[in-house]
Design a protein around this motif. Sequence first.
Motif, PDB file in Angstrom:
ATOM      1  N   CYS A 166       0.833  -1.190   0.000  1.00  0.00           N
ATOM      2  CA  CYS A 166       0.000   0.000   0.000  1.00  0.00           C
ATOM      3  C   CYS A 166       0.872   1.245   0.000  1.00  0.00           C
ATOM      4  N   ASP A 167       0.368   2.315  -0.601  1.00  0.00           N
ATOM      5  CA  ASP A 167       1.067   3.595  -0.606  1.00  0.00           C
ATOM      6  C   ASP A 167       1.123   4.113   0.827  1.00  0.00           C
ATOM      7  N   THR A 168       2.314   4.376   1.313  1.00  0.00           N
ATOM      8  CA  THR A 168       2.494   4.788   2.707  1.00  0.00           C
ATOM      9  C   THR A 168       2.080   6.228   2.973  1.00  0.00           C
ATOM     10  N   ASN A 169       1.699   6.970   1.963  1.00  0.00           N
ATOM     11  CA  ASN A 169       1.264   8.353   2.144  1.00  0.00           C
ATOM     12  C   ASN A 169      -0.193   8.469   2.570  1.00  0.00           C
ATOM     13  N   TYR A 170      -0.928   7.353   2.525  1.00  0.00           N
ATOM     14  CA  TYR A 170      -2.363   7.373   2.823  1.00  0.00           C
ATOM     15  C   TYR A 170      -2.709   6.300   3.839  1.00  0.00           C
ATOM     16  N   ASN A 207       2.792   3.500  -6.916  1.00  0.00           N
ATOM     17  CA  ASN A 207       3.369   3.557  -8.264  1.00  0.00           C
ATOM     18  C   ASN A 207       2.377   3.345  -9.395  1.00  0.00           C
ATOM     19  N   VAL A 208       1.125   3.748  -9.203  1.00  0.00           N
ATOM     20  CA  VAL A 208       0.180   3.737 -10.321  1.00  0.00           C
ATOM     21  C   VAL A 208       0.060   5.164 -10.843  1.00  0.00           C
ATOM     22  N   SER A 209      -0.487   5.325 -12.021  1.00  0.00           N
ATOM     23  CA  SER A 209      -0.501   6.638 -12.663  1.00  0.00           C
ATOM     24  C   SER A 209      -1.373   7.658 -11.944  1.00  0.00           C
ATOM     25  N   ASP A 210      -2.553   7.251 -11.440  1.00  0.00           N
ATOM     26  CA  ASP A 210      -3.447   8.224 -10.823  1.00  0.00           C
ATOM     27  C   ASP A 210      -4.545   7.540 -10.027  1.00  0.00           C
ATOM     28  N   TYR A 211      -4.981   8.206  -8.985  1.00  0.00           N
ATOM     29  CA  TYR A 211      -6.174   7.847  -8.218  1.00  0.00           C
ATOM     30  C   TYR A 211      -7.078   9.058  -8.194  1.00  0.00           C
ATOM     31  N   ASP A 212      -8.357   8.830  -8.185  1.00  0.00           N
ATOM     32  CA  ASP A 212      -9.336   9.891  -7.997  1.00  0.00           C
ATOM     33  C   ASP A 212     -10.350   9.432  -6.965  1.00  0.00           C
ATOM     34  N   VAL A 235      -1.054  11.129   5.200  1.00  0.00           N
ATOM     35  CA  VAL A 235      -0.031  11.158   6.249  1.00  0.00           C
ATOM     36  C   VAL A 235       1.355  11.440   5.681  1.00  0.00           C
ATOM     37  N   GLY A 236       1.422  11.728   4.426  1.00  0.00           N
ATOM     38  CA  GLY A 236       2.681  12.042   3.755  1.00  0.00           C
ATOM     39  C   GLY A 236       2.401  13.013   2.633  1.00  0.00           C
ATOM     40  N   ARG A 237       3.041  12.792   1.527  1.00  0.00           N
ATOM     41  CA  ARG A 237       2.853  13.635   0.342  1.00  0.00           C
ATOM     42  C   ARG A 237       1.591  13.202  -0.414  1.00  0.00           C
ATOM     43  N   ASP A 238       0.721  14.119  -0.705  1.00  0.00           N
ATOM     44  CA  ASP A 238      -0.546  13.829  -1.411  1.00  0.00           C
ATOM     45  C   ASP A 238      -0.307  13.891  -2.923  1.00  0.00           C
ATOM     46  N   HIS A 239       0.480  12.944  -3.435  1.00  0.00           N
ATOM     47  CA  HIS A 239       0.859  12.987  -4.851  1.00  0.00           C
ATOM     48  C   HIS A 239      -0.287  12.652  -5.794  1.00  0.00           C
ATOM     49  N   GLY A 260      -5.734  17.357   5.415  1.00  0.00           N
ATOM     50  CA  GLY A 260      -5.219  16.049   5.839  1.00  0.00           C
ATOM     51  C   GLY A 260      -6.200  14.918   5.653  1.00  0.00           C
ATOM     52  N   ILE A 261      -7.410  15.216   5.242  1.00  0.00           N
ATOM     53  CA  ILE A 261      -8.434  14.196   4.986  1.00  0.00           C
ATOM     54  C   ILE A 261      -8.788  14.242   3.502  1.00  0.00           C
ATOM     55  N   ALA A 262      -8.620  13.126   2.820  1.00  0.00           N
ATOM     56  CA  ALA A 262      -8.875  13.054   1.383  1.00  0.00           C
ATOM     57  C   ALA A 262     -10.227  12.415   1.093  1.00  0.00           C
ATOM     58  N   CYS A 263     -10.795  12.799  -0.017  1.00  0.00           N
ATOM     59  CA  CYS A 263     -12.060  12.222  -0.508  1.00  0.00           C
ATOM     60  C   CYS A 263     -13.170  12.330   0.537  1.00  0.00           C
ATOM     61  N   GLU A 264     -13.292  13.485   1.140  1.00  0.00           N
ATOM     62  CA  GLU A 264     -14.348  13.664   2.141  1.00  0.00           C
ATOM     63  C   GLU A 264     -15.627  14.180   1.546  1.00  0.00           C
TER      64      GLU A 264
END
Length: 83
Positions: free
Chosen positions: A30-34, A42-47, A66-70, A79-83
Amino acid sequence: MRNVILASLAVAGLAALPAAAPAAVSKRKCDTNYRGACLKPNVSDYDCAGGSGNGPYYVRGPIRVVGRDHYRLDADHDGIACE
């Protein structure tokens, strides 16, 4: 003499056993930034699911950044995504 033979057999038998696999090795990467959802690293994009993004991957929130919101999932930078 009998004890020496039994001990030798016991040691030889143990030496033939395969090494134990490391405990708690996770197959999930899992991506450690979330936190709160397992986003593939390492995937191209999430929405955010239900948003206006075009994918190719979607995630339902809320999830913590919890890290970089790439993937730019935290539109208001709280700090909260997709709310």
